[in-house]
Enzyme design. Structure first.
Site, mmCIF file in Angstrom:
data_model
loop_
_atom_site.group_PDB
_atom_site.id
_atom_site.type_symbol
_atom_site.label_atom_id
_atom_site.label_comp_id
_atom_site.label_asym_id
_atom_site.label_seq_id
_atom_site.Cartn_x
_atom_site.Cartn_y
_atom_site.Cartn_z
ATOM 1 N N HIS A 1 0.799 -1.223 0.000
ATOM 2 C CA HIS A 1 0.000 0.000 0.000
ATOM 3 C C HIS A 1 0.833 1.275 0.000
ATOM 4 C CE1 HIS A 1 -3.386 -2.583 0.427
ATOM 5 N NE2 HIS A 1 -4.216 -1.562 0.463
ATOM 6 N N LYS B 1 -14.043 -7.051 -9.385
ATOM 7 C CA LYS B 1 -13.234 -7.880 -10.275
ATOM 8 C C LYS B 1 -12.639 -9.069 -9.500
ATOM 9 C CE LYS B 1 -9.766 -7.438 -13.884
ATOM 10 N NZ LYS B 1 -8.775 -6.592 -14.546
ATOM 11 N N ASP B 2 -12.199 -8.801 -8.258
ATOM 12 C CA ASP B 2 -11.662 -9.883 -7.429
ATOM 13 C C ASP B 2 -12.751 -10.892 -7.071
ATOM 14 O OD1 ASP B 2 -9.125 -8.961 -7.520
ATOM 15 O OD2 ASP B 2 -9.069 -8.115 -5.500
ATOM 16 N N GLU C 1 4.523 -34.075 -2.715
ATOM 17 C CA GLU C 1 3.365 -33.480 -3.359
ATOM 18 C C GLU C 1 3.816 -32.703 -4.594
ATOM 19 O OE1 GLU C 1 0.505 -34.808 -2.194
ATOM 20 O OE2 GLU C 1 -0.347 -33.057 -1.215
ATOM 21 N N SER D 1 -0.015 -1.043 -6.299
ATOM 22 C CA SER D 1 0.287 -2.167 -7.179
ATOM 23 C C SER D 1 1.134 -1.711 -8.357
ATOM 24 C CB SER D 1 -1.006 -2.780 -7.716
ATOM 25 O OG SER D 1 -1.740 -3.370 -6.689
#
Lengths: 432, 325
Positions: free
Chosen positions: A214, A242-243, A286, A218
């Site tokens: 922040h 959108k998320d 895995e 971004s």
């Protein structure tokens, strides 16, 4: 927050004493401006956060039913599957959730590699991300041990034994990690305690990760800094919605696995209770650890008579993550996005393919052959390329490459479209 | 958005999808038992519980339970299944009580501190046929018969594998499969022979050099050329092992368990060996995950709900973003 929420007297009373509403608004609300051109690749950060929350919630509920004792662990997991209300759902969500957490985080990391999100001023943000990755790996490994099946037990044995490669004190460290002279009840107990603890450490580091995010906001697909309000839109409602759409797609894919192929990503051997007297023919980690497993096994030779093969493998395996810490200083190019770096872009794809090759080699038996070459040889070449990418190619390319011209601003292509668009985008803050 | 960047985006997407699917695919490919030392690849069967809408066939489950109860349970436990769970097979309370009562359960200690045996109750788990692993091994040539509760999940191939093993004894095998296994082993033996022969020649050279130098040395033994494998006996299995085409290494400790007509099915179905093998594989798939039907039913609802929800999110997203594009 211009929707009248703040006019509510109760909200104002609380806000005056604890400014939590403005805090939320500045974190993920309309008070947090984000670049207007973020693509769907930017969905994976918030998805990783959701995956972490899913893992913690299902994990705590599983912990209420699970017994961390070598005689009861396997049984208690089967009780969860058969007798606990929706226990099968909790366990399958948790097991497949781990795989999907890694898928999401790996995409998030490759997004960062492609768009140069690790460059100034986001170096610490990137480093915190690598710390999260390391913590995730430790947590996932210890969680895989808890069902106490054959793969659980033998994975624990193989991985803890790696520490014995450390000169002089290695054996003592392994005994200390085990709490005895083999993987046994004390090992299971401490793995359980740590598996419960580490997710909360991850949560804390994620918090700092977001804090660092922040400060400068971004990165974006163009990799250029935002130049003013015309380049930005408020996080809410644009990126929240959108998320949410991305989350819906993510949950559909996760559900397809949880409900219709819950054991697809697992290993049948882990439905056999742990047996220290019987080693499975193939001990395979895995899927999300396979590339690292391939690097570990690639070193089958002593290095300069100083570093024995086992230690060499361990050093390279950990080194493959450690090198990410110094990546911001290995890449000297001032241009962030690979979109404007024609040479780096090619190497990015080669590197991605190299990681896939390592993953494939990690799944195959070390003494086999592929395309007429031994798997060990392919792993060695791929491991060499992995490190060469970071230590040779990136520094060289970043100094020699001539990047394409950068656009002058994020909103430039939009503004070029015509005057009417400019008017609509100039004051997006008023919308929310 | 300029063309080049769109290309870049797509290529990034494609490479990641390939990376992930490749990684996943390989992880899976490595798991089936076909790996080193595995048995003959077994055929895939079609089952009523396959697929998204798959459910168990109650009649097959009951027949399969009968096979387990009357044949397998002499040696194999079912420790995670309780008699009460049999309600899912369509049995009523009286039938379940009767099944449970047939078994003796060790309980206690009583007021005198003694353990005692009593009839089973619906709440009991299926009792193990042996008091402990050592007793199980002692009665079975040293091999412990595995518990069958999770067999369908603990082996790659699940029900297909269980069916294959039960049908994998010499009597039930088609001649062609036997011949393929013999050919496979013949080829393996020849490969080993060639390697041994090369080693022998090297040793022979070294031996002759030594003799010429006047040293003493023992003459190496020439390996024998292997005969082609033409029968099960030629496979050279250990004495305690029984030939089974689909078991790793072709030798299994379990003697042929089903011959046909081992049980008399309550519903009158003819108890051929195929029928019994199929039904018991069906039953063991249920036993490995009795919640499978509930899982799939919920899954359909959950995914339908999520598709609608996601479509709504998408519509809202389009609307919110409309003024930006």
């Amino acid at each position: 927050m211009s929707n009248g929420f703040m006019e509510n007297s109760v909200v104002r009373w609380i806000e005056h004493r604890l400014p939590i509403f403005s805090f939320i608004d500045h974190s993920v609300g309309s008070g947090y401006p984000a670049p207007r051109n973020l693509s769907y690749w930017w969905n994976f950060g918030s998805l990783a956060g959701v995956a972490l929350v899913i893992m913690i919630i299902t994990g705590i509920m599983l912990a209420m039913q699970y017994t961390p004792h070598v005689d009861y662990a396997f049984d208690s997991v089967e009780r969860i599957m058969r007798d606990v209300n929706h226990g099968w759902l909790l366990r399958y969500l948790h097991a497949n959730g781990a795989s999907f957490f890694f898928i999401v985080v790996y995409i998030h990391i490759f997004r960062g590699l492609y768009y140069g999100s690790y460059k100034a001023p986001r170096e610490l943000l990137w480093i915190l991300g690598v710390v999260i990755l390391l913590l995730m790996m430790a947590t996932a490994f210890m969680g895989y041990v808890l069902p106490w099946g054959q793969m659980s037990f033998w994975a624990a044995t193989v991985i803890t034994n790696l520490f014995s490669a450390i000169p002089l004190i290695g054996e003592s460290i392994v005994t200390w990690l085990w709490g005895g002279f083999s993987v046994d009840n004390p090992t299971l107990n401490r793995f359980y305690a740590l598996h419960y603890l580490l997710p909360f450490v991850i949560f804390a580091v994620v918090f700092v990760h977001i804090w660092a995010l922040h400060v400068h906001g971004s990165n974006n697909p163009l990799g250029i800094d935002t130049k003013g309000p015309q380049d930005k839109i408020p996080f809410h409602p644009y990126y929240t919605v959108k998320d949410l759409f991305g989350l819906g797609v993510f949950l559909i894919v996760l559900s397809a696995f949880v409900f219709f192929a819950p054991n697809y990503l697992g290993h049948p051997d882990n439905y056999i209770p742990a047996n220290p007297l019987s080693t499975p023919p193939h001990i395979v980690p895995e899927w999300y650890f396979l590339p690292f497993y391939a690097i570990l096994r690639a070193v089958d030779f002593d290095f300069l008579w100083i570093v024995p093969a086992k230690l060499g493998g361990v050093i390279l395996m950990f080194g493959s993550i450690m090198v990410l810490f110094i990546l911001p200083w290995l890449d000297r190019s001032p241009v962030r996005s690979a979109k404007f770096r024609p040479i780096y872009r090619q190497f990015f794809y080669i590197f991605a393919i190299d990681c896939v090759i390592l993953g494939i080699m990690g799944a195959k038996s070390a003494d086999g052959n592929t395309f007429g070459m031994t798997n060990v040889f392919i792993s060695q070449v791929a491991t060499f390329y992995y490190f060469a990418h970071f230590l040779v190619i990136i520094p060289l390319v970043s100094t020699l490459e001539r990047p394409k011209p950068l656009p002058s601003s994020i909103s430039e292509p939009v503004l070029k479209g015509g005057g009417s668009m400019a008017g609509a985008t100039a004051k997006p803050m008023e919308k929310a | 958005m300029p063309k080049s960047s769109r290309y870049g985006r797509k290529a990034l997407a494609a490479s990641l999808v390939i990376a992930l699917s490749g990684g996943l695919g390989m992880a899976l490919e490595s798991s089936p038992a076909a790996a080193a030392g595995g048995g003959f690849p077994f055929p895939e069967q079609s089952w009523s519980f396959d697929g998204v809408f798959g459910t168990f066939d109650r009649a097959a489950l009951q027949r399969g339970f009968q096979v387990y109860n009357e044949a397998c349970s002499a040696c194999h436990g079912l420790e995670y299944v309780a008699f009460r769970n049999l309600a899912a097979l369509g049995y009523n309370d009286e039938q379940i009580k009767a099944f449970a009562a047939e078994k003796l359960i060790v309980d206690g200690p009583d007021d005198e501190g003694e353990m005692f045996e009593r009839e089973g109750r619906p709440s009991d788990l299926f009792p193990s046929p042996f008091p402990n692993a050592q007793a199980a091994a002692a009665s079975n040539n040293g091999a412990v018969p595995p518990d069958l509760s999770l067999m369908a999940k603990a082996r790659a191939g699940g029900a297909d594998y269980i069916y294959a093993i039960l049908m994998g004894y010499q009597d039930s095998l088609p001649e062609s499969v036997l011949q393929e296994i013999f050919d496979l082993r013949t080829a393996e033996n020849e490969k080993k022979y060639k390697a041994a022969l090369e080693e022998y020649e090297d040793r022979l050279d070294a031996y002759q050099d030594k003799i010429e130098d006047g040293q003493t040395a023992t003459e190496p033994v020439k390996p024998e050329k292997p005969e082609p494998v033409t029968s099960v006996e030629d496979l050279g299995l250990p004495d305690t092992a029984h030939f089974n085409a689909y078991f790793a290494g072709f030798g299994i400790a379990m003697g042929q368990p089903l011959y046909g007509d081992d049980v008399e099915f309550a519903d009158g179905t003819e108890a051929t060996i195929e029928q019994q093998a199929r039904d018991v594989a069906h039953f063991l798939t249920w036993a490995a995950e009795p919640t499978m039907e509930e899982r799939k039913r919920s899954g359909i609802k959950v995914i339908l709900f999520l598709i609608v929800l996601t479509a709504l999110f998408y519509a809202v997203k389009r609307k919110v973003w409309a003024d930006l594009h």
